[in-house]
Design a protein around this motif. Structure first.
Motif, PDB file in Angstrom:
ATOM      1  N   LEU A 199       2.309  90.681-135.208  1.00  0.00           N
ATOM      2  CA  LEU A 199       1.022  90.114-134.833  1.00  0.00           C
ATOM      3  C   LEU A 199       0.767  88.843-135.632  1.00  0.00           C
ATOM      4  O   LEU A 199       1.056  88.794-136.830  1.00  0.00           O
ATOM      5  CB  LEU A 199      -0.115  91.101-135.122  1.00  0.00           C
ATOM      6  CG  LEU A 199      -0.109  92.399-134.338  1.00  0.00           C
ATOM      7  CD1 LEU A 199      -1.172  93.358-134.881  1.00  0.00           C
ATOM      8  CD2 LEU A 199      -0.338  92.135-132.854  1.00  0.00           C
ATOM      9  N   GLN A 200       0.205  87.849-134.968  1.00  0.00           N
ATOM     10  CA  GLN A 200      -0.190  86.618-135.638  1.00  0.00           C
ATOM     11  C   GLN A 200      -1.645  86.767-136.077  1.00  0.00           C
ATOM     12  O   GLN A 200      -2.518  87.099-135.275  1.00  0.00           O
ATOM     13  CB  GLN A 200      -0.038  85.421-134.702  1.00  0.00           C
ATOM     14  CG  GLN A 200      -0.354  84.098-135.359  1.00  0.00           C
ATOM     15  CD  GLN A 200      -0.072  82.918-134.445  1.00  0.00           C
ATOM     16  OE1 GLN A 200       0.384  83.066-133.312  1.00  0.00           O
ATOM     17  NE2 GLN A 200      -0.344  81.729-134.958  1.00  0.00           N
ATOM     18  N   LEU A 201      -1.884  86.536-137.356  1.00  0.00           N
ATOM     19  CA  LEU A 201      -3.225  86.582-137.929  1.00  0.00           C
ATOM     20  C   LEU A 201      -3.822  85.184-137.852  1.00  0.00           C
ATOM     21  O   LEU A 201      -3.257  84.231-138.385  1.00  0.00           O
ATOM     22  CB  LEU A 201      -3.143  87.060-139.377  1.00  0.00           C
ATOM     23  CG  LEU A 201      -4.420  87.039-140.194  1.00  0.00           C
ATOM     24  CD1 LEU A 201      -5.484  87.924-139.573  1.00  0.00           C
ATOM     25  CD2 LEU A 201      -4.112  87.495-141.620  1.00  0.00           C
ATOM     26  N   PRO A 238      -8.212  78.442-132.966  1.00  0.00           N
ATOM     27  CA  PRO A 238      -7.307  77.405-132.426  1.00  0.00           C
ATOM     28  C   PRO A 238      -7.345  77.231-130.911  1.00  0.00           C
ATOM     29  O   PRO A 238      -6.998  76.173-130.411  1.00  0.00           O
ATOM     30  CB  PRO A 238      -5.914  77.866-132.885  1.00  0.00           C
ATOM     31  CG  PRO A 238      -6.155  78.713-134.068  1.00  0.00           C
ATOM     32  CD  PRO A 238      -7.491  79.372-133.834  1.00  0.00           C
ATOM     33  N   TRP A 239      -7.737  78.235-130.157  1.00  0.00           N
ATOM     34  CA  TRP A 239      -7.781  78.124-128.693  1.00  0.00           C
ATOM     35  C   TRP A 239      -9.091  77.534-128.191  1.00  0.00           C
ATOM     36  O   TRP A 239      -9.247  77.289-127.011  1.00  0.00           O
ATOM     37  CB  TRP A 239      -7.550  79.485-128.037  1.00  0.00           C
ATOM     38  CG  TRP A 239      -8.429  80.562-128.598  1.00  0.00           C
ATOM     39  CD1 TRP A 239      -9.711  80.874-128.197  1.00  0.00           C
ATOM     40  CD2 TRP A 239      -8.114  81.434-129.660  1.00  0.00           C
ATOM     41  NE1 TRP A 239     -10.205  81.893-128.954  1.00  0.00           N
ATOM     42  CE2 TRP A 239      -9.235  82.273-129.877  1.00  0.00           C
ATOM     43  CE3 TRP A 239      -6.995  81.617-130.467  1.00  0.00           C
ATOM     44  CZ2 TRP A 239      -9.271  83.263-130.845  1.00  0.00           C
ATOM     45  CZ3 TRP A 239      -7.021  82.601-131.443  1.00  0.00           C
ATOM     46  CH2 TRP A 239      -8.156  83.406-131.623  1.00  0.00           C
ATOM     47  N   ASP A 280      -5.374  68.495-135.249  1.00  0.00           N
ATOM     48  CA  ASP A 280      -4.758  68.807-136.540  1.00  0.00           C
ATOM     49  C   ASP A 280      -4.940  70.274-136.915  1.00  0.00           C
ATOM     50  O   ASP A 280      -4.003  70.921-137.401  1.00  0.00           O
ATOM     51  CB  ASP A 280      -5.336  67.921-137.645  1.00  0.00           C
ATOM     52  CG  ASP A 280      -4.925  66.473-137.506  1.00  0.00           C
ATOM     53  OD1 ASP A 280      -3.925  66.188-136.810  1.00  0.00           O
ATOM     54  OD2 ASP A 280      -5.606  65.611-138.102  1.00  0.00           O
ATOM     55  N   ILE A 281      -6.140  70.788-136.701  1.00  0.00           N
ATOM     56  CA  ILE A 281      -6.398  72.196-137.024  1.00  0.00           C
ATOM     57  C   ILE A 281      -5.612  73.097-136.076  1.00  0.00           C
ATOM     58  O   ILE A 281      -5.036  74.106-136.495  1.00  0.00           O
ATOM     59  CB  ILE A 281      -7.907  72.515-136.971  1.00  0.00           C
ATOM     60  CG1 ILE A 281      -8.686  71.670-137.987  1.00  0.00           C
ATOM     61  CG2 ILE A 281      -8.167  73.997-137.166  1.00  0.00           C
ATOM     62  CD1 ILE A 281      -8.365  71.962-139.428  1.00  0.00           C
ATOM     63  N   ARG A 282      -5.529  72.731-134.793  1.00  0.00           N
ATOM     64  CA  ARG A 282      -4.743  73.527-133.847  1.00  0.00           C
ATOM     65  C   ARG A 282      -3.267  73.543-134.259  1.00  0.00           C
ATOM     66  O   ARG A 282      -2.602  74.577-134.182  1.00  0.00           O
ATOM     67  CB  ARG A 282      -4.894  72.992-132.425  1.00  0.00           C
ATOM     68  CG  ARG A 282      -4.103  73.842-131.430  1.00  0.00           C
ATOM     69  CD  ARG A 282      -4.394  73.488-130.015  1.00  0.00           C
ATOM     70  NE  ARG A 282      -5.734  73.981-129.698  1.00  0.00           N
ATOM     71  CZ  ARG A 282      -6.446  73.561-128.685  1.00  0.00           C
ATOM     72  NH1 ARG A 282      -5.978  72.641-127.879  1.00  0.00           N
ATOM     73  NH2 ARG A 282      -7.649  74.060-128.454  1.00  0.00           N
ATOM     74  N   PRO A 311       0.030  77.321-134.935  1.00  0.00           N
ATOM     75  CA  PRO A 311       0.649  77.233-133.609  1.00  0.00           C
ATOM     76  C   PRO A 311       0.546  78.550-132.839  1.00  0.00           C
ATOM     77  O   PRO A 311       0.480  79.625-133.424  1.00  0.00           O
ATOM     78  CB  PRO A 311       2.103  76.887-133.920  1.00  0.00           C
ATOM     79  CG  PRO A 311       2.317  77.300-135.327  1.00  0.00           C
ATOM     80  CD  PRO A 311       1.001  77.195-136.016  1.00  0.00           C
ATOM     81  N   ASP A 312       0.542  78.440-131.530  1.00  0.00           N
ATOM     82  CA  ASP A 312       0.455  79.591-130.638  1.00  0.00           C
ATOM     83  C   ASP A 312       1.819  80.275-130.552  1.00  0.00           C
ATOM     84  O   ASP A 312       2.753  79.747-129.968  1.00  0.00           O
ATOM     85  CB  ASP A 312       0.004  79.124-129.253  1.00  0.00           C
ATOM     86  CG  ASP A 312      -0.200  80.252-128.257  1.00  0.00           C
ATOM     87  OD1 ASP A 312       0.065  81.419-128.600  1.00  0.00           O
ATOM     88  OD2 ASP A 312      -0.623  79.950-127.131  1.00  0.00           O
TER      89      ASP A 312
END
Length: 167
Positions: free
Chosen positions: A128-130, A140-141, A148-150, A154-155
């Motif tokens: 899982l990505q935290l 991020p979405w 820059d924050i996105r 990364p997804d």
């Protein structure tokens, strides 16, 4: 399930033995990778899947000690029998910010989960990505997030942030 804990110690190099020793001693290990030209730094766990049947965790762009401390907190939560929700916000990870856990697509394992792949002898584990919001509370979405924050988170889902945004 075969893991590196089952390997003949004589066939492991010093780095491998050190990694396995951490998991034997603590039940898990953290791997931290620094930022470079290819992307932001990140940290991930190895051992949560074996010990708890809980997906391993990966987080981007947190200082190494913060990531490690966060993983310890989550390890203790799992040890106490508590699980974090997947796909929805929770206030049980960070003290002053919400978090979201999203499934990592296996196509990202090779580039991001090397020690876990070695430990489990392949990709037969979950991760899982935290994720955490920016200072304004945007994940991020969110369309309000800066590029820059996105890029700092990364997804790693199957795409489109596990369906949380429309692009």
């Amino acid at each position: 399930m075969y893991t590196a804990l089952d390997a003949d110690p004589e066939k492991l190099d010093d780095g491998d033995r050190t990694f396995v020793a951490k998991i034997r001693q603590h039940g898990w290990a953290t791997t931290s990778i620094g930022a470079d030209d290819e992307g932001p730094g990140f940290a991930y766990t190895t051992g949560f899947w074996l010990k708890f049947g809980h997906p391993e965790l990966i987080v981007f762009s947190l200082p190494g000690q913060t990531a490690h401390d966060t993983f310890w907190h989550l390890y203790r939560e799992l040890e106490a029998g508590r699980r974090m929700p997947v796909g929805s916000e929770t206030g049980d990870v960070f003290e002053n910010a919400p978090a979201v856990l999203l499934p990592v697509a296996q196509r990202h394992y090779r580039d991001h989960l090397g020690w876990s792949r070695w430990f489990y002898a392949g990709d037969r584990f979950e991760c899982l990505q935290l994720l955490y919001p920016d200072r304004d509370g945007h994940f991020p979405w969110s369309p309000q997030i800066s590029i820059d924050i996105r890029a700092a988170q990364p997804d790693l889902t199957e795409g489109n942030w596990f369906g949380l945004c429309a692009r």
